[in-house]
Design an enzyme around this catalytic site. Structure first.
Site, PDB file in Angstrom:
ATOM      1  N   ASP A   1       0.823  -1.213   0.000  1.00  0.00           N
ATOM      2  CA  ASP A   1       0.000   0.000   0.000  1.00  0.00           C
ATOM      3  C   ASP A   1       0.856   1.262   0.000  1.00  0.00           C
ATOM      4  O   ASP A   1       0.319   2.365   0.121  1.00  0.00           O
ATOM      5  CB  ASP A   1      -0.897   0.022   1.246  1.00  0.00           C
ATOM      6  CG  ASP A   1      -2.007  -1.029   1.167  1.00  0.00           C
ATOM      7  OD1 ASP A   1      -2.126  -1.686   0.110  1.00  0.00           O
ATOM      8  OD2 ASP A   1      -2.727  -1.204   2.163  1.00  0.00           O
ATOM      9  N   THR A   2       2.157   1.086  -0.062  1.00  0.00           N
ATOM     10  CA  THR A   2       3.058   2.232   0.066  1.00  0.00           C
ATOM     11  C   THR A   2       4.037   2.239  -1.091  1.00  0.00           C
ATOM     12  O   THR A   2       3.626   2.353  -2.234  1.00  0.00           O
ATOM     13  CB  THR A   2       3.774   2.169   1.426  1.00  0.00           C
ATOM     14  OG1 THR A   2       4.340   0.864   1.597  1.00  0.00           O
ATOM     15  CG2 THR A   2       2.816   2.469   2.571  1.00  0.00           C
TER      16      THR A   2
END
Ligand SMILES: *[C@@H]1O[C@H](CO)[C@@H](O)[C@H](O)[C@H]1NC(C)=O
Ligand SMILES: *[C@@H]1O[C@H](CO)[C@@H](O)[C@H](O)[C@H]1NC(C)=O
Ligand SMILES: *[C@@H]1O[C@H](CO)[C@@H](O)[C@H](O)[C@H]1NC(C)=O
Ligand SMILES: *[C@@H]1O[C@H](CO)[C@@H](O)[C@H](O)[C@H]1NC(C)=O
Ligand SMILES: *[C@@H]1O[C@H](CO)[C@@H](O)[C@H](O)[C@H]1NC(C)=O
Length: 401
Positions: free
Chosen positions: A213-214
């Site tokens: 998610d990063t």
């Protein structure tokens, strides 16, 4: 059928307060209060290492990871694998493959349960008395089988089942003792402190820490925080080999090559800071562990996979090159072949190879042999290094009718 090893423990049935797959807050908190955790240890000598640790990150192209200063920091401390490939897209089949020797056609990230008659590396390890654990960051309790678990403060993605390979296998989760080895990183630190880490472990950072998610920058920083202190920790470094890797490449239209580094006190000084350009894939992780501890095999793609060359130098395994046919340049490993989990095209459960292999000095695990030997004419795993993909599928022969 369940392959119970001699070294496992007699199961004690305990009443579960909630389904272990329930992921709502109340059920999770109830189960958290009673979950059983084990910290089994063992000291089985390996030929190249006595402890194996793999740490998996997410969805990053080779060049992106290779350019990150924190991944570079670890590359300087070990061997960078220049040609280590994922086996398909997306995430879940790659994790599944890395412990079971196939992904059985899986082409998505759904809630999946691999039938109990399919073995994973856990059967092989336990058979030789080798302790193992999964350490999943932010998994809410030991043995949790739910689909996911979000951060309770901000609702962000946190733990996900699809990144926890052994929880996908019913041959593991239907055994209550085995479940006690599927733990979170809170327990990792307890085990570390007590010098009770197992000999084989798989570490999955959460959806923030693993880059999913990063970004690779966040993943690299997490790894620096997690792994750098362990490099000098006597409770961790005990003739240990660590594999840092990624599940898959981000860009689907190029070859699915992943950045990977082998490091730890089991890597000889003269190999520190070097590269290895041999062809490997996620099945090499199983083959390397099998070779190191003289384990039996799963009779699947693990049989033909290359053993990492620094380990093969000790075990006598030959590191092979991909045949000129099929042409490697046009293998993208970006599309799954048919199988029991394929959303578009079903194919029967593939039959593991039970014939004595003339390539490796290892044999198929006896429990697997027993179950599948009468189906051998339907087997398509013959110790090949050249694995299929969706554009070059295996020649399945249907034995089900
Ligand atoms: C994916 O693999 C290819 C070929 O191995 C490699 O050149 C590339 O750096 C990787 N990532 C990207 C973005 O291409
Ligand atoms: C393995 O289990 C699956 C699912 O339960 C079943 O469909 C299949 O027939 C079994 N195969 C063998 C050879 O027992
Ligand atoms: C990790 O698992 C333990 C044991 O089940 C549990 O008590 C603990 O709350 C979990 N930690 C986190 C961060 O969820
Ligand atoms: C993931 O773990 C990191 C620490 O390793 C923590 O800072 C972060 O909050 C966690 N992410 C979520 C969504 O909980
Ligand atoms: C796999 O990569 C090839 C070559 O770039 C491309 O033609 C194909 O569309 C890709 N397949 C998928 C499913 O992304």
């Amino acid at each position: 059928m369940r392959f119970l090893a001699a070294a496992t423990f007699v199961g004690v049935a305990i009443a579960a307060p909630a389904s272990p797959t329930a992921s709502d807050t109340a059920d999770v908190h109830a189960a958290q209060a009673t979950a059983r955790t084990s910290s089994h240890t063992s000291h089985v000598k390996g030929q190249a290492f006595d402890r194996y640790v793999s740490i998996w990150f997410e969805n990053t192209d080779f060049d992106m990871a290779a350019a990150d200063p924190n991944f570079q920091f670890f590359a300087k401390k070990g061997i960078t694998l220049l040609n280590n490939f994922a086996v398909t897209h997306p995430s879940e089949p790659n994790y599944m493959a890395s412990v079971g020797g196939d992904y059985f056609g899986l082409d998505g990230d759904p809630f999946t349960q691999v039938p109990e008659n399919i073995s994973s590396v856990v059967d092989l390890l336990e058979d030789k008395g080798i302790s193992w654990s999964m350490y999943e960051e932010d998994m809410p309790y030991t043995g949790y089988q739910g689909f996911d678990w979000v951060n309770q403060q901000n609702g962000a993605n946190d733990y996900v089942r699809k990144h926890n390979p052994e929880v996908l296998y019913n041959s593991v989760v239907t055994n209550s003792d085995r479940l006690t080895n599927i733990k979170n990183t809170t327990i990792f630190y307890e085990d570390l402190k007590a010098n009770k880490l197992p000999q084989w472990m798989f570490i999955t950072p959460n959806m923030t820490s693993d880059g999913h998610d990063t970004s690779v920058t966040v993943a690299g920083k997490w790894l620096r925080t997690f792994l750098e202190p362990l490099l000098d920790d006597k409770n961790f470094m005990q003739n240990t080999m660590v594999l840092i890797t990624f599940d898959e490449n981000e860009t689907y239209t190029i070859q699915n090559r992943v950045f990977s580094v082998l490091l730890g006190d089991a890597v000889p000084q003269k190999l520190v800071g070097t590269t290895d350009s041999n062809y490997y894939n996620h099945y090499s992780e199983i083959a390397t562990v099998e070779a190191n501890w003289c384990l039996d095999t799963l009779g699947r793609w693990d049989v033909g996979a290359n053993v990492f060359s620094n380990v093969a130098a000790h075990t006598g395994d030959q590191v092979r090159t991909w045949n000129s046919q099929p042409d490697f340049e046009h293998r993208y490993f970006n599309y799954s072949y048919p199988g029991i989990f394929n959303s578009e095209k079903f194919a029967v459960q593939p039959v593991p190879d039970t014939s004595p292999s003339d390539r490796t000095h290892r044999a198929t695990f006896p429990g697997i042999q027993k179950q599948w030997e009468t189906y051998q004419k339907y087997n398509y795993y013959h110790g090949q290094l050249e694995i299929p993909d969706g554009y070059n599928p295996p020649a399945v022969i249907d034995y089900s009718s």
